[in-house]
Scaffold this active site. Structure first.
Site, PDB file in Angstrom:
ATOM      1  N   GLU A   8       0.415  -0.616   0.121  1.00 33.33           N
ATOM      2  CA  GLU A   8       0.121   0.258   0.168  1.00 33.33           C
ATOM      3  C   GLU A   8       1.018   1.572   0.270  1.00 33.33           C
ATOM      4  OE1 GLU A   8      -0.652  -2.297   2.334  1.00 33.33           O
ATOM      5  OE2 GLU A   8      -2.936  -2.713   1.851  1.00 33.33           O
TER       6      GLU A   8
ATOM      7  N   GLU B 228     -16.831  -1.009 -10.424  1.00 33.40           N
ATOM      8  CA  GLU B 228     -17.485  -1.659 -11.085  1.00 33.40           C
ATOM      9  C   GLU B 228     -17.787  -3.397 -11.071  1.00 33.40           C
ATOM     10  OE1 GLU B 228     -13.679  -3.086 -13.278  1.00 33.40           O
ATOM     11  OE2 GLU B 228     -14.286  -5.224 -13.342  1.00 33.40           O
TER      12      GLU B 228
END
Ligand SMILES: *[C@@H]1O[C@H](CO)[C@@H](O)[C@H](O)[C@H]1NC(C)=O
Ligand SMILES: *[C@@H]1O[C@H](CO)[C@@H](O)[C@H](O)[C@H]1NC(C)=O
Ligand SMILES: *[C@@H]1O[C@H](CO)[C@@H](O)[C@H](O)[C@H]1NC(C)=O
Ligand SMILES: *[C@@H]1O[C@H](CO)[C@@H](O)[C@H](O)[C@H]1NC(C)=O
Ligand SMILES: *[C@@H]1O[C@H](CO)[C@@H](O)[C@H](O)[C@H]1NC(C)=O
Ligand SMILES: *[C@@H]1O[C@H](CO)[C@@H](O)[C@H](O)[C@H]1NC(C)=O
Ligand SMILES: *[C@@H]1O[C@H](CO)[C@@H](O)[C@H](O)[C@H]1NC(C)=O
Ligand SMILES: *[C@@H]1O[C@H](CO)[C@@H](O)[C@H](O)[C@H]1NC(C)=O
Ligand SMILES: *[C@@H]1O[C@H](CO)[C@@H](O)[C@H](O)[C@H]1NC(C)=O
Length: 540
Positions: free
Chosen positions: A195, A313
């Site tokens: 991250e 999505e």
């Protein structure tokens, strides 16, 4: 056993059996959590966008008709996010005479190209649909990996921002970075990718994008117009986690305007996937959506000012869906359940993903050797979801109504005026009823079995007095495995009838009404594998 007069439901060939009846109370007012306009929106695979939209000399009017149908229901066209795995494969070639040159590598994917060049005319596809707002996805996968990828970012920001002047929704930078080091289509980062590195590269790239927009499209660089859908992770359980990206400072520049996450219920080839057990199962849908709410709450705990949440999505089965499941009427019922449930737990917008030849697509935009141009079953789930969440009269709040069978039925109430006024009730009867020999929607069984039904009684708020007339609109097909012959409120949107414009069929009932009874209840019968919307609002 109560048989319905066949004449009123000619499109449903089988006799009907009333199984059970149950009574529920609809509360009002409810705490308001309004959805955004264009709640029902789309995500189009980056490499398929020219197919769906066409270009200046050849606009895709069929796609436009299907988008307009939703606008007629909601007052605005769906928003379109252009992105997906292929956004991170696309390199820019200024001398390419065509929009996109995609090369398939079946070892990586049989469904989309994994070596992609786009030319200047790719951006023409943003001109063809009037009134649509777009998100364009920039390449982070290769952008942070090699010099051609980085050069693509520098080259395409000016082209994209000029194409999107007046039509920009938000930008995307990288699709599903949580899978960059593990992707089954080929990793673009080393296994040590985490991250912290993601956030460094995100900030590095978005700051360059901002500078280029300031230079080439200053009107899009304003506080109001500039922002992103992010982090667009594939899911909640991958190596990179969205809350950790948040903690690492992905929103340091306060430009993430919507927290976007992706979801699929299961996989096209995952073992044990069935229509009834996986898609037409409300418990499975809830569990899948609830995991994202848990993740979002963790982000809110880190940053109370985190932006609203959307599904950027999503669709039924990843790896582009499976025939006999993702392309059936049962999947249309899943679309409705997924969209309405997501609205009820705080999602502000849902962008259903599709690409050319995908088995879960709402429509196939052109004829290929794999699939004819046409409206597909999931589109009808988009239509019902748009109707229920429509912000036409005023923004909608959706609340979930628990029913007695937690798996095989679901119901939702829609409100306007900040939750004060009940406008619609949707009921989905997810009990399986299939009528084709192969279960794949093609060859009908000689004698269809008896179709069951459920009767639902709703005690409605007392501002609807006895005798008040309520419209009944049905989502119908021969069975859960039907892949065509689907109608919403008597309308077909099939391509072969009128290029996707609504055509009311003469052989399907519409215009049904029920009245609020002396007991304050409305009662409606819902056939197995079908859905109904009770419409209290005189808005259309
Ligand atoms: C209803 O009409 C449509 C369009 O004419 C046709 O395709 C369909 O087969 C008809 N359905 C039935 C059950 O007759
Ligand atoms: C549902 O409503 C119908 C029609 O008003 C009524 O006959 C029936 O008894 C009701 N059933 C329940 C369970 O309330
Ligand atoms: C526009 O689309 C048509 C049909 O796909 C294609 O033949 C033509 O080359 C395209 N034009 C450009 C500039 O890409
Ligand atoms: C398309 O890409 C392939 C492989 O990358 C290349 O061989 C071919 O020449 C390209 N076609 C065009 C028209 O650029
Ligand atoms: C970071 O930005 C610089 C330009 O400012 C660029 O040269 C470099 O490739 C970028 N690196 C990544 C990983 O995005
Ligand atoms: C680029 O991607 C390859 C895998 O295709 C990976 O091995 C390499 O480490 C990546 N480079 C960078 C700078 O992320
Ligand atoms: C629906 O899903 C739940 C949870 O996985 C499961 O317990 C139940 O058996 C499923 N129902 C059907 C009919 O598949
Ligand atoms: C209906 O689907 C179930 C599984 O979902 C299957 O076992 C059954 O054979 C199907 N029936 C018909 C008539 O296709
Ligand atoms: C639906 O069922 C009717 C009656 O069996 C049949 O005539 C019609 O062709 C079926 N429609 C589809 C799309 O299979």
């Amino acid at each position: 056993m109560k048989l319905l007069p066949i004449a009123t439901l000619a499109a449903l060939a089988a006799p009907f059996l009333e199984v059970t009846a149950a009574q529920y109370t609809i509360s009002s007012p409810v705490p308001a959590n309004d959805v955004f306009e264009a709640y029902v929106s789309y995500s189009i695979e980056f490499s398929s966008f020219p197919d769906f939209a066409g270009n200046n000399s050849n606009p895709n009017t069929f796609s436009n008709n299907l988008l307009d149908n939703i606008k007629h229901i909601t007052g605005v066209k769906p928003y379109i996010r252009v992105g997906g795995n292929t956004q991170d494969y696309a390199l820019y070639d200024a001398s390419l005479p065509i929009a996109l040159n995609g090369t398939f590598d079946p070892k990586r994917s049989e469904d989309y190209p994994t070596t992609i060049f786009i030319g200047p005319s790719y951006f023409e596809s943003y001109n063809t649909f009037r009134g649509v707002k777009y998100s364009h996805g920039f390449n982070l996968g290769l952008g942070g990996n090699n010099s051609a990828g980085w050069q693509t970012l520098l080259d395409t920001v000016p082209l994209a921002c000029k194409a999107l002047s007046g039509k920009l929704y938000l930008w995307g930078y990288g699709n599903e970075p949580d899978l960059f080091s593990t992707s089954a289509q080929g990793p673009v980062r080393p296994i040590t990718w985490n991250e912290r590195e993601y956030v460094w590269q995100w900030l590095n790239g978005t700051r360059v994008i901002k500078t280029l927009i300031q230079e080439h499209c200053p009107e899009l660089a304003t506080e109001e117009n500039y922002g992103y859908l992010a982090p667009s992770h594939a899911g909640v359980g991958n190596r990179l986690k969205a809350p950790a990206a948040w903690a690492a400072g992905v929103n340091t520049d306060k430009n993430v305007k919507l927290f976007s996450t992706h979801n699929y219920i299961s996989g096209a080839t995952s073992p044990g996937v069935t229509l009834q057990g996986t898609l037409m199962n409300h418990t499975v849908t809830r569990r899948s959506v609830d995991a994202h709410v848990t993740e979002y709450n963790a982000i809110k705990a880190i940053d109370p000012s985190a932006p609203p949440m959307i599904f950027g999505e999503t669709n039924s089965l990843y790896n582009q869906g499976r025939p006999g499941l993702s392309n059936t009427f049962g999947a249309a019922l899943w679309v409705a359940d997924f969209n309405l449930y997501s609205a009820s737990v705080g999602f502000k917008r849902v962008q259903m993903h599709m690409g050319t030849n995908y088995r879960y697509q709402s429509w196939q935009p052109l004829t290929t050797n794999l699939s004819p141009k046409g409206t597909k079953a999931p589109y009808y789930g988009n239509i019902l979801s748009a109707f229920v969440t429509s912000a036409y009269c005023s923004l909608s709040t959706i609340s979930h109504i628990p029913l007695s069978n937690p798996h095989l039925e679901s119901a939702y109430a829609a409100y306007k005026n900040a939750g004060a006024l009940l406008t619609r009730i949707a009921v989905l009867n997810l009990r399986n009823y299939n009528t084709t020999v192969d279960g794949a929607g093609l060859v009908p069984v000689p004698t269809p079995p008896v179709r069951g039904s459920q009767t639902y009684n709703f005690t409605v708020p007392d501002y609807y007095k006895p005798g008040y007339s309520v419209g009944v609109r049905r989502l119908l097909a021969n069975g859960s495995d039907a892949i065509t012959g689907i109608t919403w409120d008597g309308y077909s949107y099939n391509y072969e009838l009128d290029l996707g414009k609504p055509v009311r069929l003469g052989n399907v009932t519409y215009g049904e009404k029920v009245q609020v009874g002396e007991d304050g209840q409305v009662s409606v019968q819902v056939w197995d594998s079908s859905a109904v919307v009770l419409d209290f609002e005189k808005c259309w």
